[in-house]
Enzyme design. Structure first.
Site, PDB file in Angstrom:
ATOM      1  N   ASP A 142     -83.490  16.015 -87.956  1.00  0.00           N
ATOM      2  CA  ASP A 142     -82.522  16.450 -86.934  1.00  0.00           C
ATOM      3  C   ASP A 142     -81.727  17.676 -87.375  1.00  0.00           C
ATOM      4  OD1 ASP A 142     -80.983  15.447 -88.915  1.00  0.00           O
ATOM      5  OD2 ASP A 142     -79.892  13.999 -87.683  1.00  0.00           O
ATOM      6  N   GLN A 180     -62.250  37.493 -88.839  1.00  0.00           N
ATOM      7  CA  GLN A 180     -61.315  36.718 -88.004  1.00  0.00           C
ATOM      8  C   GLN A 180     -60.136  36.301 -88.882  1.00  0.00           C
ATOM      9  OE1 GLN A 180     -63.045  33.836 -85.283  1.00  0.00           O
ATOM     10  NE2 GLN A 180     -65.077  34.581 -85.821  1.00  0.00           N
ATOM     11  N   LYS A 235     -60.254  56.831 -84.422  1.00  0.00           N
ATOM     12  CA  LYS A 235     -60.782  56.541 -83.069  1.00  0.00           C
ATOM     13  C   LYS A 235     -59.605  56.326 -82.140  1.00  0.00           C
ATOM     14  CE  LYS A 235     -63.232  53.063 -84.714  1.00  0.00           C
ATOM     15  NZ  LYS A 235     -64.035  51.887 -84.896  1.00  0.00           N
TER      16      LYS A 235
END
Ligand code: R5P
Length: 310
Positions: A34, A94, A190
């Protein structure tokens, strides 16, 4: 000392083992039908100083689970000290809340590694140095800069070099490299003047006629690097080479790099290079095993790791 490898980057673990002249500990990391992960350490590790080598690169969740389960197996087998050697620490981007009701996943992942039983972390070029503080255990953040400097000195012996950060966030990293190779620094800034307008790339510094070294921690889609390279070449740079610690290179990144105006992209093997990376004419991989191996040796011998960089 015992070295244990997960499945994320077996060749790197083997290269570290060769550097240290220490075999990899026999350890099975396999799947049940599994797809649950099962680990069996097949040698006695009781009382040992164990280093688990595993990048949490794509598939990040599988590789992270492997790391956690290996640490758990070692803890329950009474290892004296467990160091998670994570050449590429996934989820690092993150590291703050970009908006309300969003996670700080880098902190969550750090908590999981600590709670699994790691006593130390050894990693390479964290996306942001502050992520060290997410781990409430000693964490050494190595720099790929010395590997890059050696390579730059070989490839550009007499060139008119300029180190360039592809964005404002990378200036500290770029300044560090510029100091080491005694070259000036430029920055690609940027900006989106108004919502809906396309981003404008402003180059801060005179790059005309220069061989530009673009330095960053991660190349993922390749967008940041390629756009910065275009901006520099449009401003008269002679050539642009990217030196990036972690070649994430997801999706069509390799094809994008191949057809870009970059002279070359140089990455480390912190993430296992794919076949397409190995075959790309303008991507080269620097081995990181000597750096990681030396840091492992120094950790085991309770010697300074930071002195590797001064
Ligand atoms: C961003 O803060 C990072 O330092 C890299 O510049 C970024 O992850 C590169 O991503 P991409 O290659 O997708 O532009």
């Amino acid at each position: 000392m015992k070295l244990v490898a997960g499945n994320s980057n077996r060749p790197l673990a083997e290269a570290i083992s060769t550097y240290l002249n220490a075999p990899l500990t026999k350890c099975i990391v396999r799947r049940f039908a599994d797809m649950e992960i099962f680990v069996e350490v097949q040698e006695n590790v009781r009382g040992e100083d164990v280093f688990v080598i595993q990048s949490t690169s794509a598939p990040a969740n599988d590789h992270l689970m492997e790391l956690l389960i290996i640490i758990d197996a070692l803890k329950r087998a009474s290892a004296r000290r467990i160091t998670a050697v994570i050449p590429y620490f996934g989820y690092a981007r993150q590291d703050r809340k970009p908006g309300p009701r969003t996670p700080i996943s880098a902190k969550l992942v750090a908590n999981m590694i600590v709670r699994a039983g790691a006593d130390r972390v050894l990693t390479l070029d964290l996306h942001a140095g502050q992520i060290q503080g997410f781990f409430d255990i000693p964490t050494d953040n190595l720099f790929a800069a010395p590997l890059m400097v050696d390579d730059i000195r070989k490839v550009f012996p007499k060139d008119n070099l300029m180190v360039v950060s592809p964005d404002v966030g990378g200036v500290v990293r770029a300044r560090g490299l510029a100091k080491r190779i005694d070259a000036p620094l430029a920055i690609v800034d940027k900006r989106r003047e108004r919502p809906g307008d396309s981003e404008v790339m402003n180059v801060i510094g005179d790059v005309s006629g220069r061989s530009c070294i673009l330095i960053d921690d991660i190349v993922d889609s390749g967008g940041t690097l390629i756009n910065a390279a275009d901006a520099l070449l449009d401003k008269g740079a002679k050539l642009v080479t990217g030196y990036i610690s972690h070649g994430v290179l997801s999706g069509g990144a390799v094809a994008r790099i191949i057809s870009s105006r970059l002279k070359e992209l140089v990455i480390t093997d912190s993430i296992l290079p794919s076949e397409s990376v190995i075959n790309a004419h303008n991507i080269r991989v620097l081995p990181s095993a000597p750096l990681l191996g030396e840091a492992v040796a120094r950790t085991a011998e309770e010697k300074s790791v930071s002195s590797l960089f001064y």
